[in-house]
Enzyme design. Structure first.
Site, short mmCIF file in Angstrom:
data_model
loop_
_atom_site.label_atom_id
_atom_site.label_comp_id
_atom_site.label_asym_id
_atom_site.label_seq_id
_atom_site.Cartn_x
_atom_site.Cartn_y
_atom_site.Cartn_z
N TYR A 169 0.80 -1.23 0.00
CA TYR A 169 0.00 0.00 0.00
C TYR A 169 0.83 1.28 0.00
CZ TYR A 169 -4.10 -2.84 0.57
OH TYR A 169 -5.10 -3.75 0.35
N LYS A 204 2.92 -14.95 4.76
CA LYS A 204 3.24 -15.82 3.62
C LYS A 204 4.75 -15.98 3.58
CE LYS A 204 1.91 -18.03 -0.14
NZ LYS A 204 1.05 -19.22 -0.13
N ASP A 224 -12.38 -8.60 4.90
CA ASP A 224 -13.60 -8.69 4.09
C ASP A 224 -14.17 -10.11 4.16
OD1 ASP A 224 -13.41 -6.03 3.28
OD2 ASP A 224 -13.96 -6.49 1.21
N ASP A 257 -3.04 -18.32 3.01
CA ASP A 257 -4.00 -19.11 2.22
C ASP A 257 -4.69 -20.15 3.10
OD1 ASP A 257 -1.38 -19.97 2.32
OD2 ASP A 257 -1.32 -20.84 0.32
N ASP A 268 -6.51 -6.49 4.62
CA ASP A 268 -7.59 -5.95 3.80
C ASP A 268 -8.48 -7.09 3.31
OD1 ASP A 268 -9.13 -4.36 2.21
OD2 ASP A 268 -7.53 -3.68 0.89
#
Ligand code: NAI
Length: 333
Positions: free
Chosen positions: A124, A171, A232, A204, A228
């Site tokens: 970002y 990750k 959601d 994941d 982010d």
């Protein structure tokens, strides 16, 4: 003494949901005064500036804001106003609590987790370099200092709220250096909180586990991009984007907003669900020390949500945004 709060209505459904929330807060008769400023596209159309100087000064002065969503063009145009604001004020912690609302029909009954999203770096930072028409590079920035403060914020919250476990989402199997740094900082800090259990999970696998067994998670802390996306996903576990609140904060300033965006597909139609912004306002009341008032509003929300016909369309009801707000006012006890 009157406490001033900076208010940004934002774009799209922003004015409708902020109007609904202010009408409900008004019923609490608290010594709160809202200073309203345009922000985002709405501000740009009036003043040629996305984040007007007087809005910045107001937030610096008041140190607390309630914010509606701001539109960001996709694939072109200006940088996200939301990202700009978070960077401008160094609001490093984005806290997104996802809790089952007993009367909202979902696939799960016992979700009670909080996502701590690092809010100032990762992809970002917006450093994208066009190498050629066929190749673009984007920089993922992870620093020890920013990782430390968000991870510490997650553990401090766990202690303060009597939570049991903090999970680091990463990750680092692929991004060994960047996410590897985030994970190693997590492991160091976890040692300072022996009373809180800690573990880590690849992002994941985390998404799969959240869909299979969301009840197993407590506090999740992660870099910006995963935060982010995962938050959601978490909104989907509890009834969708219309119900997930959030707080962006540093150690002095706090800005409360819904997780969802400006919903241009339903803007101006009085169809939006104001619950997420209202629950964000409840987080703000808690932050200001008005715990019983925050609970009063939350109870009224739960009461109204138990009557399907009083809910907004996204929750299967028929009510407009303003009718929903009126029902909440009538259910305030
Ligand atoms: P969105 O969250 O605005 O909408 C996604 C879907 O959820 C739409 O179908 C919308 O109608 C529905 N929805 C969202 N909020 C709702 C509510 N309160 N009540 C009922 N339905 C609701 O996401 P989208 O469409 O990807 O983004 C639209 C704009 O919002 C973009 O410009 C995006 O950049 C911006 N955005 C702003 C955010 C912020 O200000 N914090 C956060 C996310 C997106």
């Amino acid at each position: 003494m009157m406490k001033k709060i900076t208010l940004f209505e934002g774009d799209g459904i922003g004015p409708e949901i902020t109007d609904a929330v202010l009408k409900i807060l008004d019923e609490l008769h608290l010594p709160l005064e809202f200073e309203k400023y345009d922000l985002g596209l709405t501000a740009f159309e009036k003043t040629g500036t996305l984040i007007p100087e007087d809005a910045i000064e107001s937030l610096k002065r008041n140190q607390v804001a309630l914010k509606g969503p701001c539109t960001t063009p996709i694939g072109h145009g200006f940088r996200s106003v939301n990202v700009q604001l978070r960077l401008l004020f160094d609001l490093y912690a984005n806290i997104r609590p996802a809790q089952t609302l007993p009367n909202v029909k979902t696939r799960y009954e016992n979700v009670d987790l909080v996502v701590f999203r690092e809010n100032t770096e990762d992809l970002y930072i917006g450093e994208e370099t066009v190498i050629s028409v066929d190749e673009v590079h984007a920089i993922k920035k992870i620093t020890r200092q920013a990782s430390k403060r968000i991870i510490r914020a997650a553990f401090d919250y766990a202690v303060a709220q009597n939570r049991k476990r903090v999970t680091c989402v990463h990750k680092a199997n692929i991004l060994k250096k960047s996410d590897g740094l985030f994970l190693s900082v997590f492991e160091e800090i976890a040692k300072e909180y022996p009373q809180i259990a800690s573990d880590s999970l690849i992002v994941d696998a985390c998404c799969m586990n959240l869909v299979m067994h969301p009840e197993r998670y407590d506090i999740l802390v992660m870099p910006n991009l995963y935060g982010d996306i995962v938050s959601d996903l978490c909104s989907g576990l509890i009834g969708g984007l219309g119900v997930l609140p959030s707080c962006n904060r540093n150690d002095e300033i706090a800005m409360f907003e819904a997780v969802h965006g400006s919903a241009p597909d339903i803007a101006g139609q009085n169809l939006a669900n104001p619950t997420a912004l209202l629950m964000s306002a409840c987080m703000m009341l808690d932050y200001l020390g008005y715990h019983s008032e925050a609970d009063r509003v939350r109870h009224a929300v739960l009461d109204v949500l138990s009557h399907q016909e009083l809910c907004t369309k996204d929750l299967g009801g028929q009510a407009t945004c303003s009718q929903f707000a009126q029902s909440i006012i009538e259910h305030l006890k």
